[in-house]
Scaffold this active site. Structure first.
Site, PDB file in Angstrom:
ATOM      1  N   ARG A 116      38.070  49.264  52.599  1.00  0.00           N
ATOM      2  CA  ARG A 116      38.186  49.867  51.345  1.00  0.00           C
ATOM      3  C   ARG A 116      38.678  51.172  51.876  1.00  0.00           C
ATOM      4  O   ARG A 116      39.727  51.580  51.434  1.00  0.00           O
ATOM      5  CB  ARG A 116      36.927  50.206  51.204  1.00  0.00           C
ATOM      6  N   HIS A 157      35.537  52.200  30.549  1.00  0.00           N
ATOM      7  CA  HIS A 157      34.682  50.824  30.399  1.00  0.00           C
ATOM      8  C   HIS A 157      34.362  50.200  28.883  1.00  0.00           C
ATOM      9  O   HIS A 157      34.083  51.111  28.010  1.00  0.00           O
ATOM     10  CB  HIS A 157      33.130  51.182  31.431  1.00  0.00           C
ATOM     11  N   ASN A 215      45.397  48.866  28.042  1.00  0.00           N
ATOM     12  CA  ASN A 215      45.545  50.284  27.589  1.00  0.00           C
ATOM     13  C   ASN A 215      45.795  51.376  28.649  1.00  0.00           C
ATOM     14  O   ASN A 215      46.528  52.192  27.795  1.00  0.00           O
ATOM     15  CB  ASN A 215      43.723  50.827  28.646  1.00  0.00           C
ATOM     16  N   MET A 260      40.201  47.201  39.246  1.00  0.00           N
ATOM     17  CA  MET A 260      39.011  45.779  39.800  1.00  0.00           C
ATOM     18  C   MET A 260      38.716  45.561  41.101  1.00  0.00           C
ATOM     19  O   MET A 260      38.372  45.464  41.443  1.00  0.00           O
ATOM     20  CB  MET A 260      39.738  44.446  39.355  1.00  0.00           C
ATOM     21  N   ARG A 261      38.947  46.862  42.128  1.00  0.00           N
ATOM     22  CA  ARG A 261      38.182  47.436  42.708  1.00  0.00           C
ATOM     23  C   ARG A 261      37.325  48.077  42.653  1.00  0.00           C
ATOM     24  O   ARG A 261      37.292  49.564  42.021  1.00  0.00           O
ATOM     25  CB  ARG A 261      39.277  48.449  44.072  1.00  0.00           C
TER      26      ARG A 261
END
Ligand code: GRF
Length: 217
Positions: free
Chosen positions: A66, A110, A15, A91-92
């Site tokens: 985080r 998505h 992407n 991917m977090r």
């Protein structure tokens, strides 16, 4: 002035590649200011470097929690003068605090027609469910996973013989159209969020629906 986009990736970066190609066209109203990966081996970093983009690796596991990881992301993005943050295979999961800091300036792509099939292993679940269409969604990010005002969706058929990889490839082709389109619409000021729904300025109502399976009379 072009819209300055910061792209967050973790892997393949196809992407990102589609966006690099869109940005190469002189009339495209956005540019990639920075690419950040949380994975040093991400293929997307190689693509970004090949296009002479500024890249940074911010490895999540080197941070205490985080919050401090995300603070580092925000510092880098703001230093690069980013107007819009794009999650492109990042991917977090992000905390509510990061999401609210970037509210309506943070988008995600998505590989399903949200709000159906949030989360991982989408194509397996789509095929197992027997739905006739899948697709992709570009949306503004909210604190809940894969939730938020929808900017662009594209539908693709699910064929009876599809394996997950076949459907993934079909959906990915539409992702590569939808992500640059969504960013163009935002950059052109055509995307407004009202009551947590996106209103697009300058669209016309479609007259036809999609039917799948097709080819019967
Ligand atoms: C895409 O399918 C995207 O929808 C999902 O992660 C995948 C990333 O692929 N969020 P790539 O790294 O852009 O090739």
């Amino acid at each position: 002035m072009k819209l300055r986009v910061g792209v967050l990736i973790s892997g393949r970066g196809s992407n990102l590649q589609a966006l690099i190609e869109a940005c190469a066209k002189p009339d495209y109203p956005a540019e990639i200011a920075l690419v950040i990966s949380n994975e040093p081996e991400a293929m997307g970093l190689v693509r970004a470097q090949g296009a002479d983009l500024t890249t940074e690796t911010i490895e999540h596991h080197l941070f205490e929690d985080r919050r401090t990881f995300e603070d580092a992301l925000t510092i880098s993005l703001e230093k690069a003068g980013v107007d819009l943050v794009c999650l492109a295979g990042f991917m977090r999961l992000l905390t509510a605090s990061f999401v609210s800091h970037w509210e309506n300036r943070l988008i995600n792509i998505h590989p399903s027609l949200l709000p159906a099939f949030k989360g991982l292993d989408v194509h397996e679940r789509v095929i197992a469910s027997g739905v006739r269409f899948s697709g992709c969604t570009v949306h503004f990010v909210r604190a809940d996973m894969d939730a938020g005002p929808i900017i662009v969706q594209s539908a693709v058929p699910v064929h009876p013989a599809d394996e997950p990889k076949d459907l993934a490839a079909r959906v990915l082709t539409s992702e590569h159209e939808c992500l640059p389109l969504a960013i163009r619409m935002i950059a052109e000021g055509r995307v407004r969020v009202e009551n947590d729904v996106v209103r697009v300025v300058g669209t016309t109502s479609p007259v036809n629906g999609l039917i799948n399976p097709s080819g019967f009379s």
